[in-house]
Each structure stands twice: as structure tokens, then as C-alpha cells.
Scaffold this active site. Structure first.
Site, PDB file in Angstrom:
ATOM      1  N   ASP A 114      47.207  49.169  48.960  1.00 38.68           N
ATOM      2  CA  ASP A 114      48.117  48.059  49.264  1.00 38.68           C
ATOM      3  C   ASP A 114      48.713  47.466  47.995  1.00 38.68           C
ATOM      4  O   ASP A 114      49.864  47.024  47.994  1.00 38.68           O
ATOM      5  CB  ASP A 114      47.382  46.979  50.060  1.00 38.68           C
ATOM      6  CG  ASP A 114      47.157  47.397  51.515  1.00 38.68           C
ATOM      7  OD1 ASP A 114      47.556  48.513  51.873  1.00 38.68           O
ATOM      8  OD2 ASP A 114      46.570  46.616  52.283  1.00 38.68           O
ATOM      9  N   GLU A 122      40.144  43.199  49.880  1.00 44.89           N
ATOM     10  CA  GLU A 122      39.621  43.369  51.241  1.00 44.89           C
ATOM     11  C   GLU A 122      38.343  42.545  51.338  1.00 44.89           C
ATOM     12  O   GLU A 122      37.602  42.412  50.351  1.00 44.89           O
ATOM     13  CB  GLU A 122      39.346  44.839  51.559  1.00 44.89           C
ATOM     14  CG  GLU A 122      40.576  45.732  51.495  1.00 44.89           C
ATOM     15  CD  GLU A 122      41.661  45.361  52.489  1.00 44.89           C
ATOM     16  OE1 GLU A 122      41.339  44.710  53.510  1.00 44.89           O
ATOM     17  OE2 GLU A 122      42.829  45.717  52.249  1.00 44.89           O
ATOM     18  N   HIS A 153      44.028  49.502  55.900  1.00 49.50           N
ATOM     19  CA  HIS A 153      44.194  48.678  54.708  1.00 49.50           C
ATOM     20  C   HIS A 153      43.226  49.149  53.623  1.00 49.50           C
ATOM     21  O   HIS A 153      42.086  49.513  53.903  1.00 49.50           O
ATOM     22  CB  HIS A 153      43.912  47.210  55.038  1.00 49.50           C
ATOM     23  CG  HIS A 153      44.967  46.573  55.868  1.00 49.50           C
ATOM     24  ND1 HIS A 153      45.837  45.630  55.374  1.00 49.50           N
ATOM     25  CD2 HIS A 153      45.311  46.748  57.165  1.00 49.50           C
ATOM     26  CE1 HIS A 153      46.663  45.244  56.328  1.00 49.50           C
ATOM     27  NE2 HIS A 153      46.362  45.914  57.441  1.00 49.50           N
ATOM     28  N   ASP A 197      45.338  43.221  45.250  1.00 55.58           N
ATOM     29  CA  ASP A 197      45.044  42.999  46.664  1.00 55.58           C
ATOM     30  C   ASP A 197      43.527  43.020  46.841  1.00 55.58           C
ATOM     31  O   ASP A 197      42.810  43.614  46.017  1.00 55.58           O
ATOM     32  CB  ASP A 197      45.705  44.061  47.538  1.00 55.58           C
ATOM     33  CG  ASP A 197      45.535  43.773  49.020  1.00 55.58           C
ATOM     34  OD1 ASP A 197      46.036  42.722  49.480  1.00 55.58           O
ATOM     35  OD2 ASP A 197      44.884  44.567  49.725  1.00 55.58           O
ATOM     36  N   GLU A 219      35.350  43.527  63.539  1.00 54.22           N
ATOM     37  CA  GLU A 219      36.799  43.342  63.463  1.00 54.22           C
ATOM     38  C   GLU A 219      37.323  43.544  62.045  1.00 54.22           C
ATOM     39  O   GLU A 219      38.441  44.035  61.846  1.00 54.22           O
ATOM     40  CB  GLU A 219      37.207  41.959  63.991  1.00 54.22           C
ATOM     41  CG  GLU A 219      36.537  40.786  63.322  1.00 54.22           C
ATOM     42  CD  GLU A 219      35.231  40.364  63.988  1.00 54.22           C
ATOM     43  OE1 GLU A 219      34.867  39.178  63.849  1.00 54.22           O
ATOM     44  OE2 GLU A 219      34.595  41.218  64.646  1.00 54.22           O
ATOM     45  N   HIS A 244      39.862  47.615  57.525  1.00 52.83           N
ATOM     46  CA  HIS A 244      39.812  48.354  56.255  1.00 52.83           C
ATOM     47  C   HIS A 244      38.889  49.563  56.261  1.00 52.83           C
ATOM     48  O   HIS A 244      38.905  50.360  55.318  1.00 52.83           O
ATOM     49  CB  HIS A 244      39.448  47.432  55.092  1.00 52.83           C
ATOM     50  CG  HIS A 244      38.260  46.557  55.331  1.00 52.83           C
ATOM     51  ND1 HIS A 244      37.017  47.040  55.675  1.00 52.83           N
ATOM     52  CD2 HIS A 244      38.132  45.202  55.252  1.00 52.83           C
ATOM     53  CE1 HIS A 244      36.164  46.029  55.784  1.00 52.83           C
ATOM     54  NE2 HIS A 244      36.817  44.908  55.557  1.00 52.83           N
TER      55      HIS A 244
END
Length: 232
Positions: A155, A9, A150, A7, A52, A57
Site C-alpha cells: 500500500d 496494518e 491490504h 502505511d 475481521e 490484511h
């Protein structure tokens, strides 16, 4: 079969507009059992962090400013990935960012033929259902109570459990991974997969009827008189 569940970010949604990858978490699975080997790293995106994205995260530019640039860890990451299939949730998104970062380093892209998209798998199994990682974890009873924001490695750990379920689940108590020391790469240490609990040997029990039991059975059967099974 070796697979990598991973995963990412990022600073935003589109690498073509200048968004960058800021974290990656990878988990090695062999025969769909986590081996304990991981790769985890944060990266300095060399740009600002939109509010945002940080809200999703929690990674601020202050935190990331002293982290290495992607290029300095790219070779180590590629060595960990090797030629294994790469499993991700909405995999096109993660592949887009990963390949953009590799291109910025002058390295070749990872072929989409290695991409395993758990969203596509879930869509085939559960048409019309919600397909977010949270929704699917709820459907399969995967605990995510420790997930407040997150995070790439967290994740990936949830996704590894979900992937096993989507592919048919794992028999409870069945241990397929051999005992091995933890192999750790990057900045996080992962626990090794626990080994199966040793079981003591139990001698087989006798199943043949004793002479006394056979005599009692014959006496019982004699009580039926002119039974059908005695006429032949």
C-alpha cells in the site's frame, strides 16, 4: 527534499482500546522520486488477532507470533524516519498507532506537524469524490491488480505513486534520481529506481538554404508579378 511514504496494518481501529500495530512499510522519496530505500517489518502484537482484521490484511497471530515486538525495532525505525515529513493515507489513523507504540516503549511521539495526509490533499482536488486508496488509484490509472489484500509495504508503494500524481504528476521519461545501489532495511528487498536509458550524441543538422534552393525561391517569388511586398 526527503519524504517518507508509509502505511500500517493493525489488529483493529483504535489503539486506545488495546489495538496494536502489526506491520509497517516505509518508502523513501527524494524530490518525489523513490530512491529504493525502504523499512519494512512485522510485529508480534502480544494479543489475539480479530477475525475481521485478519480478513483485511491476512496476517494471522500464528504468522506474527515469532516476529519481533515493536520495541525491538523502534530505534531502527526512528533512524530511518529521521526528521522527514511523513506521508500517509488518512494519516491521523497511522500516526495514532505509531505514536501509541512509541509511547509504550517510553519514546517521544512524532509531531503532527510532520504529517502529510493524502486524503486531505485528494479532498481538496476532488471534492465529493471517493477518497479510498483503491478509488484514487483507479482515477489516476495506477495499476493495483496485484493487490488482493491490504499490506503495509504494498500500500505504501501504491501511495507513493498516488502522492506524485496528487502533487502534479511527473513528466514521462524524466529521471530525477541518480543511480544508486539499493538500500534495504527490514525484511523486504526493494528494487532500485532504474536509471535513464543512455542516449547517443546526434550531430545537429544544417538548416541554411543552399544556393540552388535560394535560386528556386527567387524564381517562385518572381511569378507573383506586382506583389504588395515588392511595392515598398
Amino acid at each position: 527534499m526527503r519524504e517518507i511514504v508509509f502505511d500500517t496494518e493493525t489488529t483493529g481501529l483504535d489503539p486506545r482500546s488495546g489495538d496494536r500495530l502489526v506491520e509497517i512499510g516505509c518508502i523513501e522519496m527524494v524530490n518525489r522520486v523513490a530512491t529504493g530505500a525502504i523499512f519494512h517489518a512485522y510485529f508480534n502484537p502480544e494479543r489475539d488477532m480479530p477475525a475481521e482484521a485478519e480478513a483485511v490484511h491476512g496476517l494471522s497471530i500464528t504468522f506474527l507470533s515469532d516476529k519481533p515486538k515493536f520495541a525491538t525495532r523502534a530505534a531502527e525505525l526512528l533512524d530511518f524516519l529521521a526528521d522527514s515529513p511523513l506521508v500517509a493515507h488518512n494519516a491521523g489513523f497511522d500516526f495514532g498507532f505509531l505514536n501509541t507504540e512509541l509511547a509504550l516503549c517510553g519514546l517521544g511521539e512524532i509531531g503532527r506537524d510532520r504529517m502529510v495526509d493524502t486524503v486531505a490533499i485528494a479532498r481538496r482536488k476532488h471534492p465529493g469524490a471517493k477518497l479510498s486508496l483503491d478509488a484514487l488509484c483507479s482515477r489516476y490509472g495506477i495499476d493495483r491488480s496485484h493487490r488482493t489484500k491490504h499490506g503495509a509495504l504494498l500500500d505504501a508503494e501504491l501511495l507513493a505513486q498516488l502522492y506524485v500524481e496528487l502533487m502534479g504528476g511527473r513528466q514521462i521519461g524524466l529521471e530525477l534520481a541518480a543511480d544508486a545501489a539499493v538500500v534495504t532495511r527490514g525484511e523486504v528487498t526493494a528494487p532500485a529506481t532504474p536509471s535513464a536509458t543512455p542516449r547517443s550524441f546526434r550531430a545537429p543538422r544544417p538548416h541554411a538554404a543552399s544556393a540552388a534552393e535560394r535560386a528556386r525561391h527567387e524564381q517562385f517569388m518572381a511569378g507573383f508579378g506586382d506583389a504588395l511586398w515588392n511595392r515598398s
